[in-house]
Design an enzyme around this catalytic site. Structure first.
Site, PDB file in Angstrom:
ATOM      1  N   ASN A   1       0.800  -1.212   0.098  1.00 48.90           N
ATOM      2  CA  ASN A   1       0.029   0.005  -0.030  1.00 48.90           C
ATOM      3  C   ASN A   1       0.930   1.263   0.002  1.00 48.90           C
ATOM      4  O   ASN A   1       1.806   1.248   0.502  1.00 48.90           O
ATOM      5  CB  ASN A   1      -0.911   0.053   1.130  1.00 48.90           C
ATOM      6  CG  ASN A   1      -0.531   0.569   2.475  1.00 48.90           C
ATOM      7  OD1 ASN A   1      -0.547   1.861   2.456  1.00 48.90           O
ATOM      8  ND2 ASN A   1       0.140   0.010   3.354  1.00 48.90           N
ATOM      9  N   ALA A   2       0.286   2.214  -0.659  1.00 49.44           N
ATOM     10  CA  ALA A   2       0.913   3.517  -0.911  1.00 49.44           C
ATOM     11  C   ALA A   2      -0.147   4.504  -0.305  1.00 49.44           C
ATOM     12  O   ALA A   2      -0.368   5.424  -1.402  1.00 49.44           O
ATOM     13  CB  ALA A   2       1.634   3.777  -2.219  1.00 49.44           C
TER      14      ALA A   2
ATOM     15  N   CYS B   1       6.857   8.368   8.334  1.00 49.91           N
ATOM     16  CA  CYS B   1       6.674   9.274   7.366  1.00 49.91           C
ATOM     17  C   CYS B   1       7.907  10.217   7.008  1.00 49.91           C
ATOM     18  O   CYS B   1       8.874  10.430   7.778  1.00 49.91           O
ATOM     19  CB  CYS B   1       5.598   9.980   7.815  1.00 49.91           C
ATOM     20  SG  CYS B   1       5.086  10.092   9.526  1.00 49.91           S
TER      21      CYS B   1
ATOM     22  N   GLY C   1       2.874  -7.151  12.773  1.00 48.69           N
ATOM     23  CA  GLY C   1       3.308  -7.355  11.258  1.00 48.69           C
ATOM     24  C   GLY C   1       3.042  -8.990  11.199  1.00 48.69           C
ATOM     25  O   GLY C   1       3.653  -9.889  11.483  1.00 48.69           O
ATOM     26  N   GLY C   2       2.044  -9.261  10.101  1.00 48.93           N
ATOM     27  CA  GLY C   2       1.614 -10.343   9.876  1.00 48.93           C
ATOM     28  C   GLY C   2       0.943 -11.272  10.680  1.00 48.93           C
ATOM     29  O   GLY C   2       0.919 -12.368  10.323  1.00 48.93           O
TER      30      GLY C   2
HETATM   31  C1  FMN Z   1      -3.822   0.138   4.453  1.00 42.50           C
HETATM   32  C2  FMN Z   1      -2.966   0.302   5.528  1.00 42.50           C
HETATM   33  C3  FMN Z   1      -2.817   1.319   6.145  1.00 42.50           C
HETATM   34  C4  FMN Z   1      -1.861   1.655   7.195  1.00 42.50           C
HETATM   35  N1  FMN Z   1      -1.968   2.888   7.657  1.00 42.50           N
HETATM   36  C5  FMN Z   1      -0.917   3.174   8.789  1.00 42.50           C
HETATM   37  C6  FMN Z   1      -1.029   4.409   9.387  1.00 42.50           C
HETATM   38  O1  FMN Z   1      -1.575   5.073   9.139  1.00 42.50           O
HETATM   39  N2  FMN Z   1      -0.054   4.519  10.564  1.00 42.50           N
HETATM   40  C7  FMN Z   1       0.707   3.376  10.898  1.00 42.50           C
HETATM   41  O2  FMN Z   1       1.692   3.850  11.750  1.00 42.50           O
HETATM   42  N3  FMN Z   1       0.954   2.301  10.149  1.00 42.50           N
HETATM   43  C8  FMN Z   1      -0.008   1.889   9.053  1.00 42.50           C
HETATM   44  N4  FMN Z   1      -0.141   0.947   8.675  1.00 42.50           N
HETATM   45  C9  FMN Z   1       0.757  -0.216   9.144  1.00 42.50           C
HETATM   46  C10 FMN Z   1       0.104  -1.204  10.030  1.00 42.50           C
HETATM   47  O3  FMN Z   1      -0.294  -0.753  11.192  1.00 42.50           O
HETATM   48  C11 FMN Z   1       1.162  -2.297  10.372  1.00 42.50           C
HETATM   49  O4  FMN Z   1       2.220  -1.565  10.877  1.00 42.50           O
HETATM   50  C12 FMN Z   1       1.572  -2.867   8.951  1.00 42.50           C
HETATM   51  O5  FMN Z   1       0.519  -3.269   8.130  1.00 42.50           O
HETATM   52  C13 FMN Z   1       2.244  -4.361   9.468  1.00 42.50           C
HETATM   53  O6  FMN Z   1       1.038  -5.253   9.974  1.00 42.50           O
HETATM   54  P1  FMN Z   1       0.275  -6.240   9.384  1.00 42.50           P
HETATM   55  O7  FMN Z   1       1.023  -7.267   8.606  1.00 42.50           O
HETATM   56  O8  FMN Z   1      -0.305  -6.977  10.573  1.00 42.50           O
HETATM   57  O9  FMN Z   1      -0.640  -5.586   8.534  1.00 42.50           O
HETATM   58  C14 FMN Z   1      -0.795   0.878   7.620  1.00 42.50           C
HETATM   59  C15 FMN Z   1      -1.075  -0.577   6.924  1.00 42.50           C
HETATM   60  C16 FMN Z   1      -1.859  -0.778   5.895  1.00 42.50           C
HETATM   61  C17 FMN Z   1      -2.217  -1.990   5.304  1.00 42.50           C
END
Ligand code: FMN
Length: 265
Positions: free
Chosen positions: A73-74, A134, A252-253
């Site tokens: 995602n971006a 960021c 993370g995951g």
């Molecule tokens: C669509 C999306 C939006 C995210 N927005 C933020 C955010 O606003 N701030 C932040 O610190 N992390 C953001 N993250 C990162 C997640 O909080 C998390 O650290 C990362 O996705 C790894 O965890 P996961 O593999 O369980 O998704 C975002 C992740 C995704 C997929």
């Protein structure tokens, strides 16, 4: 519970006493409305990262499904901004009776300070999660979380302004040595660290021979990143958090509790 006693799985993160250790990752639950049924079950809820002004985020396509629960995602910190958070989202969140942690982000160290100063008096909030992944506009867009000195400045600023709120710092995995950053933010006074944020990746369309995401690169998340998260948590624990007695929030995951792993050889 058929006469069985409920196990005590409560944890303390800074000043926050959580009934259970389960939290969502910032940005994956928006402002809570999309996951109403789960909100009351969380140990604490973390909002989407908030900036001083609302942000529309990046151009589309900005999210890519990689199958098996993984994505790139971006989004670009698409968020409602501080004012709408205070006027609309925090009052809405009251109904869930869950601890609310606001994730904060900025373009400059001053932005983080200003947000922390405004949020410290909001009674709906128990803590701030400082998203240092960021870009720093004053340093050619290099992320705050990749430079130990700047990471220190951001967290120190938030710590000074946020006074009674618990401060959690969310680390970026896009660094050579995560323990350097962890050490800096602990020195700056963070109450806890959380990790990992997404890992920078890129996908190319083989037909057009161009990147699929409009902004070229994006953050990888989902089950495949879990071993990297576990490794970084282990490094931070051993090098910094164990001696400093700083709690670590792992993410993370994570997708299930019971499915075990098996060595294949
Ligand atoms: C669509 C999306 C939006 C995210 N927005 C933020 C955010 O606003 N701030 C932040 O610190 N992390 C953001 N993250 C990162 C997640 O909080 C998390 O650290 C990362 O996705 C790894 O965890 P996961 O593999 O369980 O998704 C975002 C992740 C995704 C997929």
């Amino acid at each position: 519970m058929n006469g069985m006693t409920k196990p005590n799985i409560s944890v303390n993160i800074g000043q926050i006493r959580m009934e259970n250790p389960v939290m969502n990752g910032a940005g994956t639950f928006g402002y809570g409305g999309e996951y109403k049924d789960l909100m009351g079950k969380l140990g604490a809820f973390v909002t989407k990262s908030i900036t001083l002004q609302p942000k529309a985020g990046n151009r589309v396509p900005r999210a890519l499904d990689l199958n098996m629960g993984c994505m790139l995602n971006a989004i670009g910190l698409h968020n409602v901004g501080l004012e709408a958070l205070i006027k609309e989202k925090l009052p809405y969140l009251r109904q869930f009776k869950v601890h609310v942690i606001v994730s904060i982000a900025g373009d400059t160290v001053e932005d983080y300070r200003k947000i922390a100063k405004i949020l410290k008096s909001k009674e709906e909030i128990v803590g701030l999660e400082v998203n240092i992944s960021c870009p720093n506009v004053k340093k050619r867009g290099v992320a705050f979380g990749t430079d130990p000195k700047i990471a220190y400045e951001v967290v120190k600023g938030v710590r000074e302004e946020a006074t009674k709120l618990t401060v959690i710092t969310k680390l970026s995995p896009n660094v050579t040595d995560i323990t350097e950053i962890a050490r800096s933010v602990v020195k700056a006074g963070t109450d806890a660290i959380s990790l990992i944020n997404t890992i920078t990746g890129m996908a190319i369309d083989i037909h057009t021979k161009k990147p699929i995401l409009a902004d070229t690169t994006g953050g990888l998340s989902g089950p495949v990143i879990k071993p990297i998260g576990v490794r970084m948590i282990w490094e931070c624990y051993n090098c910094v958090c164990k001696d400093a007695n700083i709690p670590i929030i792992g993410m993370g995951g994570i997708s299930n509790l019971f499915k075990g792993l098996r060595a294949i050889y």
